[in-house]
Design a protein around this motif. Structure first.
Motif, short mmCIF file in Angstrom:
data_model
loop_
_atom_site.label_atom_id
_atom_site.label_comp_id
_atom_site.label_asym_id
_atom_site.label_seq_id
_atom_site.Cartn_x
_atom_site.Cartn_y
_atom_site.Cartn_z
N PHE A 7 47.65 52.31 4.33
CA PHE A 7 48.73 51.22 3.89
C PHE A 7 48.37 49.90 3.81
CE2 PHE A 7 51.41 55.25 5.31
CZ PHE A 7 52.00 55.23 4.22
N ARG A 8 48.92 49.15 3.02
CA ARG A 8 48.55 47.76 2.89
C ARG A 8 48.97 46.92 4.05
NH1 ARG A 8 51.04 45.43 -2.21
NH2 ARG A 8 50.85 47.54 -2.91
N GLY A 9 48.00 46.52 4.68
CA GLY A 9 47.99 45.67 5.84
C GLY A 9 48.39 46.55 7.37
N ARG A 10 48.09 47.74 6.96
CA ARG A 10 48.13 48.77 8.13
C ARG A 10 46.79 49.52 8.66
NH1 ARG A 10 52.76 46.44 8.28
NH2 ARG A 10 54.64 47.19 8.12
N GLU A 11 46.69 50.01 9.69
CA GLU A 11 45.52 50.60 9.93
C GLU A 11 45.57 52.16 10.03
OE1 GLU A 11 44.19 49.19 13.96
OE2 GLU A 11 44.22 47.31 13.45
N TYR A 12 46.89 52.70 9.57
CA TYR A 12 47.09 54.06 9.43
C TYR A 12 47.33 54.38 8.08
CZ TYR A 12 51.69 52.01 10.10
OH TYR A 12 53.14 51.43 9.70
#
Length: 186
Positions: free
Chosen positions: A108-113
């Motif tokens: 996901f945008r801006g996430r690590e998952y």
């Protein structure tokens, strides 16, 4: 129903509830307060031991997340395949599956998952196990019992025996790929 069933087998389990749109295949009567679930879809849900909670009619907010997900799938899965030529359904399905795997593995945008990691970590364990056999979609037909105590079933061009007490009566035929059931007044 076949698409919902394919989704259940793709995910490898059955959720506590299915939330379809108010389409005719799922809801026989849409209502603002309590939509009536189609008998075929209710039978499907009973087989998989899950509840059916159709979205509320005239409530676009209930559908916003789904509509956005459909838009994303079109742009990330189908759009990259638009200029390719496929010579079989299997070849097309494999290409779609590859694009879908890329989409689900994308963070996901801006996430690590990613969608896949969230599914594996949280949602998969909440699914109930699938039954051993897939659900057989049932269809209905009507027939009249002939004088020879049989009905002619035009779908497979065979005759089926019925008790002689029902000669001349109209019966309901419920059939699937492997089973034919004949009912008179339930």
């Amino acid at each position: 129903m076949a698409c919902v069933e394919n989704a259940l087998w793709f995910y490898g389990g059955v959720p506590q509830a299915l939330i379809p749109d108010n389409l005719r295949a799922a809801a026989s009567k849409s209502s603002r307060y309590e939509p009536r679930v189609n008998a075929d879809f209710a039978d499907f849900a009973e087989y998989y031991e899950t509840a059916v909670l159709p979205t509320r009619a005239y409530r676009p907010r209930d559908k916003a997340i789904v509509e956005n997900a459909v838009r994303i799938i079109y742009t990330r899965v189908f759009a990259p395949l638009r200029n390719q030529t496929f010579h079989s359904i299997a070849e097309l399905n494999n290409a779609i599956l590859e694009q879908l795997k890329k989409h689900n593995a994308m963070s996901f945008r801006g996430r690590e998952y990613s969608r896949y990691s969230l599914f594996e970590e949280i949602e998969k364990q909440a699914l109930k196990p699938l039954p051993e056999k897939r659900y057989e979609i049932k269809k209905q037909s009507r027939a009249t019992v002939h004088k020879n105590s049989h009905i002619y079933f035009s779908k497979d061009k065979h005759y089926y025996s019925v008790p002689y007490e029902h000669i001349g009566k109209r019966v309901k035929v419920i059939y699937s790929e492997s089973v034919i059931e004949i009912y008179h007044k339930n």
